[in-house]
Design an enzyme around this catalytic site. Structure first.
Site, PDB file in Angstrom:
ATOM      1  N   HIS A  48     -48.306 -30.612  13.807  1.00  0.00           N
ATOM      2  CA  HIS A  48     -47.836 -30.326  15.160  1.00  0.00           C
ATOM      3  C   HIS A  48     -49.018 -30.151  16.116  1.00  0.00           C
ATOM      4  O   HIS A  48     -49.761 -29.180  16.021  1.00  0.00           O
ATOM      5  CB  HIS A  48     -46.981 -29.061  15.112  1.00  0.00           C
ATOM      6  CG  HIS A  48     -46.381 -28.641  16.403  1.00  0.00           C
ATOM      7  ND1 HIS A  48     -46.433 -27.345  16.853  1.00  0.00           N
ATOM      8  CD2 HIS A  48     -45.709 -29.345  17.341  1.00  0.00           C
ATOM      9  CE1 HIS A  48     -45.803 -27.251  18.009  1.00  0.00           C
ATOM     10  NE2 HIS A  48     -45.362 -28.451  18.328  1.00  0.00           N
ATOM     11  N   GLU A  75     -48.538 -35.546  15.161  1.00  0.00           N
ATOM     12  CA  GLU A  75     -47.587 -35.395  16.265  1.00  0.00           C
ATOM     13  C   GLU A  75     -48.365 -35.064  17.525  1.00  0.00           C
ATOM     14  O   GLU A  75     -49.166 -34.128  17.552  1.00  0.00           O
ATOM     15  CB  GLU A  75     -46.577 -34.288  15.952  1.00  0.00           C
ATOM     16  CG  GLU A  75     -45.467 -34.139  16.970  1.00  0.00           C
ATOM     17  CD  GLU A  75     -45.760 -33.128  18.093  1.00  0.00           C
ATOM     18  OE1 GLU A  75     -44.930 -33.013  19.020  1.00  0.00           O
ATOM     19  OE2 GLU A  75     -46.806 -32.459  18.027  1.00  0.00           O
ATOM     20  N   ASP A  77     -48.206 -35.238  22.120  1.00  0.00           N
ATOM     21  CA  ASP A  77     -47.339 -35.266  23.294  1.00  0.00           C
ATOM     22  C   ASP A  77     -48.031 -36.039  24.404  1.00  0.00           C
ATOM     23  O   ASP A  77     -49.265 -35.989  24.536  1.00  0.00           O
ATOM     24  CB  ASP A  77     -47.059 -33.846  23.783  1.00  0.00           C
ATOM     25  CG  ASP A  77     -46.590 -32.923  22.674  1.00  0.00           C
ATOM     26  OD1 ASP A  77     -45.382 -32.928  22.392  1.00  0.00           O
ATOM     27  OD2 ASP A  77     -47.433 -32.204  22.093  1.00  0.00           O
ATOM     28  N   HIS A  90     -49.015 -31.458  25.923  1.00  0.00           N
ATOM     29  CA  HIS A  90     -47.648 -30.977  25.729  1.00  0.00           C
ATOM     30  C   HIS A  90     -47.054 -30.504  27.043  1.00  0.00           C
ATOM     31  O   HIS A  90     -45.892 -30.774  27.345  1.00  0.00           O
ATOM     32  CB  HIS A  90     -47.624 -29.823  24.718  1.00  0.00           C
ATOM     33  CG  HIS A  90     -46.265 -29.190  24.599  1.00  0.00           C
ATOM     34  ND1 HIS A  90     -45.858 -28.134  25.406  1.00  0.00           N
ATOM     35  CD2 HIS A  90     -45.210 -29.475  23.789  1.00  0.00           C
ATOM     36  CE1 HIS A  90     -44.624 -27.802  25.098  1.00  0.00           C
ATOM     37  NE2 HIS A  90     -44.205 -28.588  24.120  1.00  0.00           N
TER      38      HIS A  90
END
Length: 308
Positions: A48, A75, A77, A90
């Protein structure tokens, strides 16, 4: 610290690190194969936002760190700048993760380079800049699969970059939109990234979108991300339906609210992490997004769930 500060020339730094890890080249193909194999016992580990405990989240060093750990999926963003450059972030604003402030969409990419990224406790790293999606994908190519989160609104732009880099099949994108809208967007292109629906599983949740994906075999994706506040029979039944459709179950252990309190910190603090992670695996979960990737990998290795 010296290594990070020396990365003012961000791409040259990542290239040097990349050259030092040639043994990892091609590993992404094995991960992609595992993602498409509904029968494998291999558990795919997703980091993450990268190694945000040791480096700024969504940064090149955070990516390099999880690759060294042996993580399978990074992962990240994305957000878009005023001049239509996709960058890693993010948040919609710069305030928390950089020395800047305001909305990312109000800045050009060149203007963003005036700011430095910050570690999780708010300390800036001089010279470490917000990376573009292209820069991040160049580091990841052939070494680790990439999950582009918050990116479906930019599907066409993300896909174009993956095509130029020759790594479309190594990228996974997700969201919670209805099947018809997803198919409409993806049908515009010959090449397609891996796609995964996000499903909230709770009492009273609208399962119409979930059911639509299972209604016809050709619409079943490689995985479903199941989010749940309580690990109850409804969650177990939903997971069973996913497995019966020859798809995979993805669970986020990053926060207790997403996994019925079977989260990473609870496992990390427990004398017996199997009591926390075990019920997640019992669902048939074969993809786990984690905030403690190194710890989770070691746990899964002991369980014999990390062999391709």
């Amino acid at each position: 610290m010296l290594l990070v500060v020396a990365c003012v020339g961000l791409m040259s730094c990542s290239q040097r690190l990349h050259e030092g890890t040639t043994s990892q080249a091609g590993r992404a193909d094995k991960i992609v194969a595992a993602l498409h194999d509904a029968s494998t016992r291999y558990v795919v580990v997703v980091a993450h936002r990268g190694d945000w405990r040791n480096y700024p989240e969504n940064s090149i060093p955070a990516i390099e760190s999880v690759i060294r750990m042996g993580v399978d999926v990074m992962e990240l963003d994305v957000k878009m700048t005023r001049d239509s450059v996709l960058v890693l972030s993010h948040d919609w604003t710069l305030n928390r993760t950089t020395t800047g402030s305001g909305n990312i969409s109000d800045y050009t990419y060149e203007q963003l380079l005036a700011f430095d990224l910050k570690r999780g406790h708010g300390i800036a790293i001089p010279g470490l800049k917000i990376p573009t999606l292209r820069q991040a994908l160049e580091v990841c190519k052939d070494r680790i699969v990439v999950n582009v989160d918050q990116g479906f609104d930019y599907y066409d732009q993300v896909l174009a970059i993956t095509e130029e880099l020759g790594m479309t099949d190594q990228v996974l994108i997700k969201n919670g939109q209805p099947l018809d809208k997803v198919q409409q967007r993806m049908s515009r292109h010959a090449l397609k990234m891996m796609y995964m629906p996000v499903v909230s599983v709770a009492g009273g949740s609208d399962m119409t979108t979930f059911n639509s994906y299972l209604a016809s075999p050709e619409a079943v994706p490689i995985a479903f991300e199941l989010c749940f506040g309580t690990l109850d029979d409804n969650v177990k039944n939903t997971a069973r339906r996913v497995l019966d459709a020859r798809s995979k179950v993805w669970v986020n252990t990053i926060w207790g609210s997403l996994c019925g309190d079977h989260d990473d910190d609870r496992a990390y603090d427990s004398p017996d992490p199997d009591k926390v992670y075990g019920p997640i695996l019992d669902l048939g979960t074969s993809i786990i997004q984690t905030d403690r990737p190194e710890f989770l990998i070691k746990y899964l290795e002991k369980k014999g769930r990390r062999k391709f």
